[in-house]
Design a protein around this motif. Sequence first.
Motif, PDB file in Angstrom:
ATOM      1  N   TYR A  20       0.829  -1.205   0.000  1.00 19.73           N
ATOM      2  CA  TYR A  20       0.000   0.000   0.000  1.00 19.73           C
ATOM      3  C   TYR A  20       0.864   1.256   0.000  1.00 19.73           C
ATOM      4  CZ  TYR A  20      -3.560  -3.392   1.429  1.00 19.73           C
ATOM      5  OH  TYR A  20      -4.395  -4.480   1.498  1.00 19.73           O
ATOM      6  N   ALA A  21       2.049   1.162   0.612  1.00 20.77           N
ATOM      7  CA  ALA A  21       2.946   2.314   0.623  1.00 20.77           C
ATOM      8  C   ALA A  21       3.396   2.669  -0.782  1.00 20.77           C
ATOM      9  CB  ALA A  21       4.156   2.024   1.511  1.00 20.77           C
ATOM     10  N   LEU A  22       3.715   1.657  -1.582  1.00 22.24           N
ATOM     11  CA  LEU A  22       4.132   1.925  -2.956  1.00 22.24           C
ATOM     12  C   LEU A  22       3.006   2.592  -3.741  1.00 22.24           C
ATOM     13  CD1 LEU A  22       6.076  -1.361  -3.833  1.00 22.24           C
ATOM     14  CD2 LEU A  22       6.981   0.809  -2.998  1.00 22.24           C
ATOM     15  N   VAL A  23       1.784   2.078  -3.570  1.00 16.26           N
ATOM     16  CA  VAL A  23       0.641   2.669  -4.272  1.00 16.26           C
ATOM     17  C   VAL A  23       0.409   4.102  -3.798  1.00 16.26           C
ATOM     18  CG1 VAL A  23      -1.838   2.462  -4.707  1.00 16.26           C
ATOM     19  CG2 VAL A  23      -0.413   0.407  -4.622  1.00 16.26           C
ATOM     20  N   GLY A 280      -5.827  -0.015  -4.823  1.00 21.60           N
ATOM     21  CA  GLY A 280      -5.657   1.415  -5.045  1.00 21.60           C
ATOM     22  C   GLY A 280      -6.396   2.258  -4.022  1.00 21.60           C
ATOM     23  N   LEU A 281      -7.598   1.810  -3.625  1.00 20.28           N
ATOM     24  CA  LEU A 281      -8.355   2.559  -2.616  1.00 20.28           C
ATOM     25  C   LEU A 281      -7.640   2.562  -1.271  1.00 20.28           C
ATOM     26  CD1 LEU A 281     -12.150   1.784  -3.133  1.00 20.28           C
ATOM     27  CD2 LEU A 281     -10.936   3.918  -3.520  1.00 20.28           C
ATOM     28  N   LYS A 282      -7.039   1.430  -0.910  1.00 20.12           N
ATOM     29  CA  LYS A 282      -6.316   1.384   0.361  1.00 20.12           C
ATOM     30  C   LYS A 282      -5.067   2.261   0.299  1.00 20.12           C
ATOM     31  CE  LYS A 282      -8.175  -3.174   1.347  1.00 20.12           C
ATOM     32  NZ  LYS A 282      -7.956  -4.640   1.344  1.00 20.12           N
ATOM     33  N   GLY A 283      -4.416   2.277  -0.849  1.00 24.23           N
ATOM     34  CA  GLY A 283      -3.321   3.216  -1.015  1.00 24.23           C
ATOM     35  C   GLY A 283      -3.800   4.661  -0.958  1.00 24.23           C
ATOM     36  N   PHE A 284      -5.013   4.901  -1.453  1.00 19.16           N
ATOM     37  CA  PHE A 284      -5.570   6.248  -1.420  1.00 19.16           C
ATOM     38  C   PHE A 284      -5.847   6.703   0.012  1.00 19.16           C
ATOM     39  CE2 PHE A 284      -9.364   9.048  -1.599  1.00 19.16           C
ATOM     40  CZ  PHE A 284      -8.786  10.125  -2.244  1.00 19.16           C
ATOM     41  N   ILE A 323     -13.941  -1.672   7.784  1.00 16.76           N
ATOM     42  CA  ILE A 323     -13.127  -1.045   8.831  1.00 16.76           C
ATOM     43  C   ILE A 323     -12.058  -0.159   8.218  1.00 16.76           C
ATOM     44  CG2 ILE A 323     -11.484  -1.519  10.689  1.00 16.76           C
ATOM     45  CD1 ILE A 323     -13.075  -4.080  11.257  1.00 16.76           C
ATOM     46  N   VAL A 324     -11.366  -0.670   7.194  1.00 14.06           N
ATOM     47  CA  VAL A 324     -10.288   0.103   6.571  1.00 14.06           C
ATOM     48  C   VAL A 324     -10.822   1.386   5.951  1.00 14.06           C
ATOM     49  CG1 VAL A 324      -8.610   0.109   4.693  1.00 14.06           C
ATOM     50  CG2 VAL A 324      -8.809  -1.892   6.166  1.00 14.06           C
ATOM     51  N   PHE A 325     -11.917   1.288   5.208  1.00 13.88           N
ATOM     52  CA  PHE A 325     -12.401   2.470   4.503  1.00 13.88           C
ATOM     53  C   PHE A 325     -13.132   3.437   5.431  1.00 13.88           C
ATOM     54  CE2 PHE A 325     -12.397  -0.659   0.841  1.00 13.88           C
ATOM     55  CZ  PHE A 325     -11.189  -0.188   0.365  1.00 13.88           C
ATOM     56  N   THR A 326     -13.623   2.942   6.567  1.00 11.96           N
ATOM     57  CA  THR A 326     -14.229   3.846   7.540  1.00 11.96           C
ATOM     58  C   THR A 326     -13.178   4.746   8.175  1.00 11.96           C
ATOM     59  OG1 THR A 326     -15.962   2.225   8.015  1.00 11.96           O
ATOM     60  CG2 THR A 326     -15.653   3.971   9.627  1.00 11.96           C
ATOM     61  N   VAL A 327     -11.937   4.258   8.216  1.00 11.09           N
ATOM     62  CA  VAL A 327     -10.850   5.041   8.797  1.00 11.09           C
ATOM     63  C   VAL A 327     -10.650   6.358   8.057  1.00 11.09           C
ATOM     64  CG1 VAL A 327      -8.337   5.052   9.170  1.00 11.09           C
ATOM     65  CG2 VAL A 327      -9.674   3.028   9.730  1.00 11.09           C
ATOM     66  N   ILE A 328     -11.031   6.401   6.785  1.00 12.23           N
ATOM     67  CA  ILE A 328     -10.796   7.616   6.002  1.00 12.23           C
ATOM     68  C   ILE A 328     -11.660   8.781   6.489  1.00 12.23           C
ATOM     69  CG2 ILE A 328     -12.547   7.317   4.186  1.00 12.23           C
ATOM     70  CD1 ILE A 328     -10.442   8.163   2.169  1.00 12.23           C
ATOM     71  N   LEU A 329     -12.773   8.489   7.152  1.00 18.17           N
ATOM     72  CA  LEU A 329     -13.659   9.564   7.600  1.00 18.17           C
ATOM     73  C   LEU A 329     -13.010  10.445   8.668  1.00 18.17           C
ATOM     74  CD1 LEU A 329     -17.057   7.616   7.638  1.00 18.17           C
ATOM     75  CD2 LEU A 329     -16.120   9.103   5.861  1.00 18.17           C
TER      76      LEU A 329
END
Length: 345
Positions: A20-23, A280-284, A323-329
């Motif tokens: 994910y860091a590379l992305v 890509g979303l997790k890298g985002f 859980i991962v994508f909720t972290v973006i909020l």
Amino acid sequence: MDLTIAAILGLDGLTNGAIYALVALALVLVFSVTRIIFIPQGEFVAFGALTLAAMQMGKVPGTVWLLLMMAVAVAVLDLAQGLRERWPAARLAASLARTLSFPFIIALVAPQFVQRQHALIVQVLVTLAIVTCMGPLLYRLAYRALSGASVLTLLIVSVGVHFALTGVGLVFFGAEGYRTPAFWEARFDVGPLSFTGQTLIIFGASLVLLLAMFLFFERTLTGKALRATSVNRTGARLMGISGDAAGSMSFTMAAFIGALSGLLISPSTTIYYDTGFLIGLKGFVAAVFAGLASFPMALAGAVGVGLIESFGSFWASAFKEVIVFTVILPILLWRSFVDPHHEEH
């Protein structure tokens, strides 16, 4: 959960976090230079893995024909521009040769190349070359004419490019998933942890790439030109730095990083034509943690995303993506407070 399980989950999270860091680094690079939120970055990840998988099966990768189609489309655009602006014949011929030569060579030699089943490292290098060359062609086709557009317009274009590349991936690779062989089959046991050779390669390749990027931006003239463009596009243009050349270079680097990420992760997980979107979303998420501006913060955010995903899969595997994508909020809320924002003109 005991310490042994926590250590195993931590290692898994760090391994995924390295990818994910590379992305995330590629996303930060592209945005800082071009102001493009490059949603299709994940497609480069999938194309890299699927290209190598096709070679392993003795098939000509669909990316060969996609690269050729993109090159022909760019050549048509360059030809139309050259005729409209009355370029000298030598300049027009050089532009067309530069665009078409490598894709046509690849298309001609690909059938014989895949039949000979070359060594894995040779196939990896060819895969990186094919996917990396897609970067500047994609920039020329979809973004260069819109270099002065707003961030919102560029985001909408990125969404369209993502869906187009996903559909192309389905056409060329089908709906089946593929894995590639590990680069190193060794296994090392350190206490309760078991390190595979592939895990060590992921860490090593990530560190080498980070060091190479640092040296590129600090020690080379091209890297300094990209840094200048990311700091002040207008000022860089006044100093003679081409915004189009900087954008093309950033897309080339993003394509290379994406292809490398796909090659690193494909031995440990099955890659489908649309797998790159989630990666890509997790890298985002990690890039947003960095404000789409800081490489070190993007690295830290990616490690955090990997750890959250790993421990989240242990406690609630069915909801690990949520859980991962909720972290973006909360991250977006935090960035809105700490970042000065202004109206775009």
